[in-house]
Motif scaffolding. Structure first.
Motif, short mmCIF file in Angstrom:
data_model
loop_
_atom_site.label_atom_id
_atom_site.label_comp_id
_atom_site.label_asym_id
_atom_site.label_seq_id
_atom_site.Cartn_x
_atom_site.Cartn_y
_atom_site.Cartn_z
N THR A 164 -14.00 55.34 35.21
CA THR A 164 -12.76 54.82 34.65
C THR A 164 -11.54 55.64 35.03
OG1 THR A 164 -13.07 56.08 32.62
CG2 THR A 164 -14.01 53.87 32.69
N ARG A 165 -11.68 56.91 35.32
CA ARG A 165 -10.58 57.74 35.81
C ARG A 165 -11.20 58.74 36.78
NH1 ARG A 165 -5.43 58.82 33.67
NH2 ARG A 165 -5.97 58.04 31.60
N ALA A 166 -11.20 58.38 38.05
CA ALA A 166 -11.93 59.16 39.04
C ALA A 166 -11.49 60.61 39.08
CB ALA A 166 -11.76 58.52 40.42
N LEU A 167 -10.21 60.88 38.77
CA LEU A 167 -9.71 62.24 38.86
C LEU A 167 -10.41 63.17 37.87
CD1 LEU A 167 -7.57 63.76 40.49
CD2 LEU A 167 -5.99 63.41 38.59
N LEU A 168 -10.95 62.62 36.78
CA LEU A 168 -11.65 63.46 35.81
C LEU A 168 -12.84 64.18 36.43
CD1 LEU A 168 -11.60 61.34 32.53
CD2 LEU A 168 -10.27 63.38 33.05
N THR A 169 -13.42 63.61 37.46
CA THR A 169 -14.56 64.27 38.11
C THR A 169 -14.12 65.51 38.87
OG1 THR A 169 -14.35 62.92 40.12
CG2 THR A 169 -15.75 62.06 38.35
N GLN A 170 -12.82 65.65 39.17
CA GLN A 170 -12.32 66.81 39.89
C GLN A 170 -11.88 67.93 38.96
OE1 GLN A 170 -9.63 65.88 43.21
NE2 GLN A 170 -10.14 63.71 42.94
N TYR A 171 -11.68 67.59 37.69
CA TYR A 171 -11.38 68.60 36.68
C TYR A 171 -12.69 69.03 36.02
CZ TYR A 171 -6.34 67.50 36.65
OH TYR A 171 -5.03 67.32 36.99
N THR A 172 -12.72 70.26 35.56
CA THR A 172 -13.81 70.67 34.68
C THR A 172 -13.26 70.75 33.27
OG1 THR A 172 -13.36 73.04 34.91
CG2 THR A 172 -14.84 72.04 36.54
N THR A 173 -14.13 70.57 32.28
CA THR A 173 -13.68 70.67 30.90
C THR A 173 -13.16 72.08 30.61
OG1 THR A 173 -15.96 71.12 30.22
CG2 THR A 173 -15.18 68.85 30.02
N GLY A 174 -13.76 73.08 31.27
CA GLY A 174 -13.29 74.45 31.09
C GLY A 174 -11.86 74.64 31.57
N PHE B 227 6.25 72.53 27.40
CA PHE B 227 4.89 73.05 27.23
C PHE B 227 4.20 72.40 26.03
CE2 PHE B 227 6.38 76.20 30.20
CZ PHE B 227 5.24 76.45 30.96
N GLY B 228 4.97 71.97 25.04
CA GLY B 228 4.36 71.20 23.95
C GLY B 228 3.80 69.90 24.48
N ALA B 229 4.55 69.26 25.38
CA ALA B 229 4.06 68.02 25.99
C ALA B 229 2.84 68.28 26.86
CB ALA B 229 5.17 67.39 26.82
N LEU B 230 2.86 69.38 27.63
CA LEU B 230 1.70 69.71 28.47
C LEU B 230 0.47 69.97 27.61
CD1 LEU B 230 0.46 70.32 31.22
CD2 LEU B 230 1.30 72.67 31.00
N PHE B 231 0.66 70.60 26.46
CA PHE B 231 -0.44 70.84 25.52
C PHE B 231 -1.11 69.52 25.13
CE2 PHE B 231 -1.09 71.26 20.72
CZ PHE B 231 -2.42 71.60 20.83
N MET B 232 -0.30 68.53 24.76
CA MET B 232 -0.85 67.25 24.32
C MET B 232 -1.46 66.46 25.48
SD MET B 232 2.16 66.21 21.61
CE MET B 232 1.23 64.98 20.72
N VAL B 233 -0.82 66.53 26.65
CA VAL B 233 -1.35 65.81 27.82
C VAL B 233 -2.68 66.40 28.26
CG1 VAL B 233 -0.94 65.31 30.26
CG2 VAL B 233 0.92 65.06 28.61
N ALA B 234 -2.75 67.73 28.34
CA ALA B 234 -3.99 68.37 28.75
C ALA B 234 -5.09 68.16 27.71
CB ALA B 234 -3.76 69.86 28.98
N PHE C 25 -8.51 75.44 29.33
CA PHE C 25 -7.62 76.55 29.66
C PHE C 25 -6.17 76.08 29.69
CE2 PHE C 25 -5.19 78.23 33.30
CZ PHE C 25 -4.91 79.50 32.83
N VAL C 26 -5.92 74.90 30.27
CA VAL C 26 -4.54 74.39 30.39
C VAL C 26 -3.95 74.14 29.01
CG1 VAL C 26 -3.10 72.51 31.23
CG2 VAL C 26 -4.91 73.44 32.69
N TRP C 27 -4.69 73.43 28.13
CA TRP C 27 -4.08 73.13 26.84
C TRP C 27 -3.93 74.37 25.96
CZ3 TRP C 27 -6.54 73.98 22.25
CH2 TRP C 27 -7.92 73.78 22.13
N GLN C 28 -4.83 75.33 26.12
CA GLN C 28 -4.66 76.57 25.35
C GLN C 28 -3.47 77.37 25.85
OE1 GLN C 28 -8.57 78.33 25.77
NE2 GLN C 28 -9.32 77.42 23.87
N LEU C 29 -3.32 77.45 27.18
CA LEU C 29 -2.17 78.16 27.75
C LEU C 29 -0.87 77.49 27.34
CD1 LEU C 29 -0.93 80.24 29.74
CD2 LEU C 29 -1.24 78.51 31.54
#
Length: 319
Positions: A219-229, A195-202, A233-237
């Protein structure tokens, strides 16, 4: 020559391909290959030391030599992945204000050479691990290599799976160091590391999303499918679970060990939490794009890290 795409000036492919006029010399190409292998990111492979350090098992030359070998093999495997990734993404990288200067995207390193070098490093690492390491270590390293190559080809375009694969890569590094020396891995150690790694990745994905919102996902098409919100949430969790896991790991040993002045392992929780809070400052600002830059360049975070290392070291040594 430049053109404008979604408000960001980029080099068009022909201009990028001719950034290096004429044929680059062998030395320049070799330097380009080294740059493509991302030497600055090799620091991530020091995670192979995590389990042995936590268990206080770096007190013998054979063990240190074995871990050194594992570090070199993971470095070769990771470098192979970077070479293949940059060869596949050369066209997309030319649309990025920073990545367009990468040797493959800029035309310094030919795409076929990047593929060939990556193949040699990857196959060499897998073969060397089979010959020189125990079976489980070789299996983990080979699985890491296969997973990361699958990430380059397909998985980095799959929502949530991309976060999982990168996080698992960090976790596999940490597991391999313990497995190479036959060290039992605590469940709390695995939870904290994962989860420490997930924190940094997210946090990295969140920073990329914040900085590249105007790029329309070029430059990273997948970013359009994520929202910043969602990424926030992922990095805080993940940060919360990592802190909880570390607390349980620190408390697992009980109270003050015989001969110790203070409960150093438990006290190290304070430094760990401060480190997470300090890193979260950069994540919240959207400036945690490269974890190694944050860790290596921020002096307060470096000091907190040294304090944590000192506390944990005293706990391991029963001082």
């Amino acid at each position: 020559m430049a053109e404008r795409t979604t408000g960001i000036a980029v080099l068009d492919p022909p201009a990028a391909a001719h950034r290096y006029p004429g044929r680059p010399g062998a030395l320049a190409v070799a330097r380009g290959l080294v740059r493509t292998a991302r030497p600055r990111q090799w620091v991530k492979n020091t995670l192979v030391l995590a389990a042995p350090l936590a268990a206080g098992r770096l007190d013998s030359w054979p063990g240190a030599a074995r871990l050194g070998l594992v570090f070199v093999l993971f470095t070769a495997a990771a470098s192979a992945v970077y070479l293949v990734n940059d060869a596949r993404d050369a066209e997309a990288d030319r649309a990025h204000p920073v990545k367009r200067h990468r040797p493959v995207a800029a035309g310094l390193v030919p795409v076929p050479l990047a593929y060939a070098t990556g193949a040699v490093l990857g196959l060499g690492a897998a073969l060397a691990s089979a010959l020189l390491c125990n079976a489980m270590t070789a299996l983990l390293l080979t699985a890491y290599l296969a997973m990361q190559l699958a990430y380059c080809v397909r998985l980095k375009h799959v929502l949530v799976v991309d976060l999982t694969v990168v996080t698992t890569g960090f976790l596999m590094r940490a597991m391999t160091g313990g497995i190479a020396l036959g060290i039992p891995l605590s469940r709390w150690f695995l939870i904290t590391t994962g989860f420490g790694a997930l924190f940094m990745v997210a946090a990295k994905r969140y920073s990329e999303a914040v900085q590249m919102e105007a790029a329309g996902g070029a430059t990273r098409a997948l970013l359009t499918q994520y929202t910043t919100g969602y990424l926030r949430f992922v990095w805080q969790l993940a940060a919360g679970v990592a802190v909880l896991g570390y607390c349980l790991w620190a408390l697992e040993s009980g109270g003050v060990a015989a001969g110790s002045l203070l409960p150093w392992r438990q006290l190290s929780v304070v430094a760990f939490v401060l480190a997470v809070l300090r890193y979260a400052v950069f994540a919240d600002r959207g400036t945690a794009g490269e974890p190694e830059d944050v860790v290596l360049r921020d002096r307060p975070l470096a000091v907190i890290g040294l304090v944590w290392a000192a506390m944990y070291g005293m706990a391991v040594a029963d001082l």
